[in-house]
Design an enzyme around this catalytic site. Structure first.
Site, mmCIF file in Angstrom:
data_model
loop_
_atom_site.group_PDB
_atom_site.id
_atom_site.type_symbol
_atom_site.label_atom_id
_atom_site.label_comp_id
_atom_site.label_asym_id
_atom_site.label_seq_id
_atom_site.Cartn_x
_atom_site.Cartn_y
_atom_site.Cartn_z
ATOM 1 N N THR A 1 42.844 37.882 38.452
ATOM 2 C CA THR A 1 44.097 37.626 37.729
ATOM 3 C C THR A 1 45.245 37.890 38.709
ATOM 4 O O THR A 1 45.604 37.009 39.484
ATOM 5 C CB THR A 1 44.215 38.516 36.472
ATOM 6 O OG1 THR A 1 43.998 39.876 36.821
ATOM 7 C CG2 THR A 1 43.197 38.093 35.438
ATOM 8 N N THR B 1 40.708 49.265 34.091
ATOM 9 C CA THR B 1 40.789 47.977 33.415
ATOM 10 C C THR B 1 40.257 46.892 34.305
ATOM 11 O O THR B 1 40.878 46.548 35.295
ATOM 12 C CB THR B 1 42.228 47.655 33.068
ATOM 13 O OG1 THR B 1 42.663 48.645 32.192
ATOM 14 C CG2 THR B 1 42.322 46.308 32.408
#
Lengths: 383, 383
Positions: free
Chosen positions: B146, B179
């Site tokens: 990402t 995460t």
């Protein structure tokens, strides 16, 4: 005039040379009585500055005749020598004012881990004592500023008596308390016990619900002094409410002037099963750096609110959570609600409402956005 | 080749059009056996994305034949419709590969609170299935990025068997887990129970000790799959150590590429009375924004370390705390140690050692500094 609005108090703020900027840095507030009742709430950080340790001892008998405050140095993590410096400061104030050192509270703020320049500080005490006046409250409020851009004062006026206060604090703002020095005064006739209860109740719902950056200080002090000079005996609940009013105004001023902040964010948690649950959820959102960055960018990224709620132990079902931002319900029943593009975050004030649908309790915590300027100010800190 | 280094695995990464950038965004990793054992560790966030809920069900029997991963959307907080999207994705993968949908794990990452474009995603699954190859691991690692600036892969080679892995993650990095999406593969012959124990032990001391920004995600998944294709039966401890080695390398890569970071900070707590105490203290320092800003500014502001330590419940006496930064002991016995100006923070790697002098345990947590670029990236987030 803040702390000198109530009758029976004199104050002063002077430049002693502790700050490189040459701004005022030493303040003294004196309670001339007839009463000398006092109460205090101190940082719950286990690493406590010398003045916090000293002031706890001073307050053990509920009496304070004067408080001396300095910016330009926190006198924290300075060992036995730092404590001796605080003791010496109180002794000097006592000598100059003709009171007992055991009745002189001390507050310090600034960089941790440096000794205070004692010659400058004691000279400042002399100058402040000479300048004490019944309208010196504003000068005192200015002398306790660090990275504050404005001095913070507040007053609550009642029938025949008043409460006044001053505060400093712009960073390390977190429960409990927010990181700050606060002095609140009143001329009401009361007792040390009532004063203590009023202060604890007032701070619990004001300063303890300000969380600018999640960082807790070593020096937090909220001192409340009562002179009884109004001659008016007050109902404890009325006193609590007036003290709470002043504390709330000061707490709101702290958030409004937090380091680098561009937005003031009120996080309200509704439908909580308990006040503790509401507080835990509100604080979790208030401390979420990603959410705070999103608000800075004026991006209504409500997913980051839910991610923060999900880290708590509060009672809730994920598929019942509602979230509104500035009155637009962007999340309904844990899923997508109204279009996030309908939310405007252009203004300074931002409201986030989380409904847990788990009970009847409601809690609001105030925080700020996380900005370039916050990083800048705190990567180049000096008082 | 990351996940395809071990025998028995094929992988692919393709561009399905989920990302506005036009970068690869769909990956598939297939376990061709003969074994299809699998274990997973999922986010402990109570707000969980649809693919997390789905994958937990898939893993209930310890078997996974394939995992499909997409960047460009987290499919979190998307309600029953979002769960149906995940289900449909798994069904489509199953149909294309000729396996059962109940053996297809799903991982998603990206913005929370938006539905996935299903036509594009299913088209991507077709393309990925057609591109599957025994050296497709690097393509798969690229497709799950990402805000990562580099793809993250790692390999541990043993005598006749191997462990390989890929990870994505650059923000929302916090326990537990950090995460991230992580897929680790091995061709060792083992059992689902041993695999599960190995993964839990490996993540506990690697991904769970990475804390970039204190923010926990809704989508964390660490999936471990074993094909048994090496034919080598391995000792459980050896397997755990090899998995831990791959997880440690991937965790270190996550910190090295964290959003906006200029410094990687290892916070080591020594002399802790327990491992939990050490972890609580290390995490408290790792999450202190003021300390993290100071490191960005290359200011060895150790007072902020002590202020963070003081907020914990760990066993320690404040006047026994020692703190070193980059091997300079700036705080000794809770007070001023060597001159802070002797500390240079110019390099990328920063070491902070806190000695609690309360026991024999030692814990290290990795974090980053808080920078202008972190604020910038996260105030204008889009995948």
């Amino acid at each position: 005039m803040s702390t000198t609005v109530p009758a029976g108090f004199r104050a002063a703020g002077v430049t002693a040379g502790l700050k490189a900027s040459g701004r005022p840095d030493v303040a003294v507030v004196v309670n001339d009585g007839p009463d000398h009742h006092a109460a205090v709430v101190l940082t719950s950080n286990r690493v406590q500055a010398a003045p916090v340790v000293w002031t706890r001892q001073v307050l053990s008998d509920g009496r304070v005749d004067a408080v001396v405050l300095n910016s330009g140095g926190a006198n924290a993590c300075t060992g036995p020598e730092g404590f001796a410096d605080t003791h010496r400061t109180a002794e000097h104030v006592a000598q100059v004012l003709g009171v007992s050192a055991g009745d002189v509270a001390v507050c310090s703020t600034g960089l941790i881990g440096e000794r205070l320049p004692m010659d400058a500080l004691l000279g400042g005490v002399d100058a402040a004592a000479a300048a004490l006046s019944a309208d010196g409250g504003d000068d005192a409020a200015e002398a306790i500023m660090t990275t504050d851009t404005v001095s913070k004062t507040a007053t609550a006026t009642r029938d025949g008596w008043t409460v006044g206060g001053m505060a400093k604090g712009a960073g390390m703002l977190a429960p409990a308390l927010a990181t700050m020095l606060v002095v609140v005064t009143t001329d009401a006739v009361t007792s040390p016990e009532v004063l203590d209860a009023a202060l604890r109740e007032a701070t619990r719902t004001t300063f303890d619900r300000v969380d600018s950056d999640g960082c807790q200080s070593t020096n937090d002090t909220v001192l409340l002094m009562a002179s009884g000079a109004s001659g008016v005996s007050v109902d404890p609940d009325e006193l609590t409410e007036a003290v709470r009013e002043v504390c709330a105004e000061l707490a709101r001023a702290l958030i409004g002037d937090a380091e680098g902040a561009k937005h003031d964010i009120a996080i309200t948690v509704r439908g909580a099963a308990s006040e503790d649950d509401g507080l835990e959820v509100a604080r979790s959102v208030a401390r979420n750096n990603l959410f705070k960055c999103a608000v800075f960018g004026e991006d209504p990224n409500w997913g980051r609110v839910l991610a923060a709620v999900g880290t708590t132990r509060a009672v809730f079902e994920p598929d019942r959570l509602d979230v509104s931002m500035n009155d637009v319900q962007v999340c309904r029943a844990g899923g997508v609600g109204e279009d996030r593009s309908a939310v405007s975050l252009a203004g300074r004030e931002v409201s986030v409402v989380v409904d847990l649908h788990a009970g009847e309790h409601e809690v609001t915590v105030w925080t700020n956005d996380l900005t370039h300027d916050y990083v800048h100010e705190n990567s180049a800190y000096s008082t």
